[in-house]
Write a protein that holds these residues in place. Structure first.
Motif, mmCIF file in Angstrom:
data_model
loop_
_atom_site.group_PDB
_atom_site.id
_atom_site.type_symbol
_atom_site.label_atom_id
_atom_site.label_comp_id
_atom_site.label_asym_id
_atom_site.label_seq_id
_atom_site.Cartn_x
_atom_site.Cartn_y
_atom_site.Cartn_z
ATOM 1 N N SER A 4 39.872 53.404 38.142
ATOM 2 C CA SER A 4 39.364 53.816 39.451
ATOM 3 C C SER A 4 40.395 53.549 40.542
ATOM 4 O O SER A 4 41.188 52.614 40.461
ATOM 5 C CB SER A 4 38.063 53.077 39.773
ATOM 6 N N VAL A 5 40.374 54.412 41.548
ATOM 7 C CA VAL A 5 41.258 54.293 42.700
ATOM 8 C C VAL A 5 40.400 54.382 43.954
ATOM 9 O O VAL A 5 39.576 55.290 44.089
ATOM 10 C CB VAL A 5 42.311 55.419 42.717
ATOM 11 N N ASP A 6 40.565 53.440 44.858
ATOM 12 C CA ASP A 6 39.885 53.523 46.150
ATOM 13 C C ASP A 6 40.733 54.376 47.081
ATOM 14 O O ASP A 6 41.946 54.152 47.215
ATOM 15 C CB ASP A 6 39.680 52.128 46.754
ATOM 16 N N TRP A 28 37.526 59.856 39.397
ATOM 17 C CA TRP A 28 37.982 58.465 39.314
ATOM 18 C C TRP A 28 38.255 57.861 40.691
ATOM 19 O O TRP A 28 38.670 56.707 40.794
ATOM 20 C CB TRP A 28 39.246 58.355 38.466
ATOM 21 N N HIS A 30 37.106 56.698 44.534
ATOM 22 C CA HIS A 30 35.965 56.302 45.366
ATOM 23 C C HIS A 30 36.389 56.293 46.830
ATOM 24 O O HIS A 30 37.377 55.641 47.195
ATOM 25 C CB HIS A 30 35.451 54.914 44.994
ATOM 26 N N THR A 73 38.602 47.372 46.568
ATOM 27 C CA THR A 73 38.486 46.446 45.444
ATOM 28 C C THR A 73 39.175 46.959 44.190
ATOM 29 O O THR A 73 39.386 46.201 43.250
ATOM 30 C CB THR A 73 37.005 46.176 45.119
ATOM 31 N N ALA A 74 39.528 48.240 44.150
ATOM 32 C CA ALA A 74 40.171 48.814 42.976
ATOM 33 C C ALA A 74 41.615 48.320 42.873
ATOM 34 O O ALA A 74 42.228 47.957 43.879
ATOM 35 C CB ALA A 74 40.140 50.340 43.050
ATOM 36 N N ARG A 160 46.988 47.815 45.157
ATOM 37 C CA ARG A 160 46.367 47.184 46.321
ATOM 38 C C ARG A 160 46.927 45.793 46.601
ATOM 39 O O ARG A 160 47.290 45.480 47.748
ATOM 40 C CB ARG A 160 44.853 47.090 46.118
#
Length: 226
Positions: A4-6, A28, A30, A73-74, A160
């Protein structure tokens, strides 16, 4: 695939295009919509569309981007404009570039920043005076860092935790320049990939007026002058 990627979406009165932007995000990805003082109900609509909404009352592109980074958070985060000028589906290009470059690098575990190079789809997408200003900024960034970027664009992808460790401080329009310069000077790998750039929906809050252009150039120059 990175997992997942924010996706951080700085937002100031973008209600008109929010559904299109969030609806075209890859499965994938968000969305984190950072409301930077909207008065058109953008934040409420973003929540209805399933986005995480962060309120950042301090005006400024950098303020919005950094608030989103702190809320993410990712393991990986992307940043892109929320005005319809960039297609969220093109985040796939940045992910592919990251994966290909990391595979070629083998055991090189340095953090990696991928920047989207804007390729205008029409003349109206990127007026000549803004292209010239960006070219000048990119040239100055390259002289400072030894990179060979053609654009310090608003679509970016990076780890991140590594971004947070850069301790970026600009809270205005110099944030993208500071991101690239700080990453390069910290020894990161920096890559660039072409992304189509279309006319935005509505007038730009940053470069939509001559004064806005001057402020942007001033902010970026201040970062490069440090």
């Amino acid at each position: 695939m990175l997992g997942s990627v924010d996706v951080i979406l700085p937002c100031l009165d973008e209600r008109e295009v929010l559904a299109w932007v969030t609806g075209r995000l890859p499965t994938w990805a968000h969305p984190i919509v950072v409301d930077n003082g909207s008065t058109d109900g953008s934040a409420l609509l973003a929540r209805e569309l399933g986005a995480t909404v962060v309120s950042e009352p301090r005006r400024g592109y950098g303020s919005a981007c950094h608030a989103g980074l702190e809320a993410a958070t990712a393991p990986f985060v992307a940043v892109m404009d929320c005005d319809g000028s960039l297609d969220p589906r093109d985040l796939e290009r940045l992910v592919a570039c990251l994966g290909d470059a990391d595979a070629d690098a083998g055991a090189d575990n340095r953090p990696h920043l991928v920047v989207g190079r804007r390729v205008p789809t029409t003349r109206a997408a990127w007026p000549w005076h803004l292209r010239v200003a960006n070219r000048v900024v990119a040239r100055r960034v390259n002289r400072r860092t030894g990179l060979s970027l053609l654009d310090v664009g608003p679509m970016r992808l990076a780890p991140r935790e590594s971004l947070l460790a850069l301790h970026l401080s600009d809270r205005r329009s110099g944030y993208p320049v500071e991101t690239v310069v700080s990453a390069a000077e910290a020894g990161w790998r920096v890559s660039q990939v072409d992304v189509p750039y279309a006319p935005r929906t509505g007038r730009s809050k940053v470069t939509g007026t001559p004064m806005g252009v001057l402020r942007t150039v001033r902010d970026m120059s201040a970062v490069l002058g440090r």
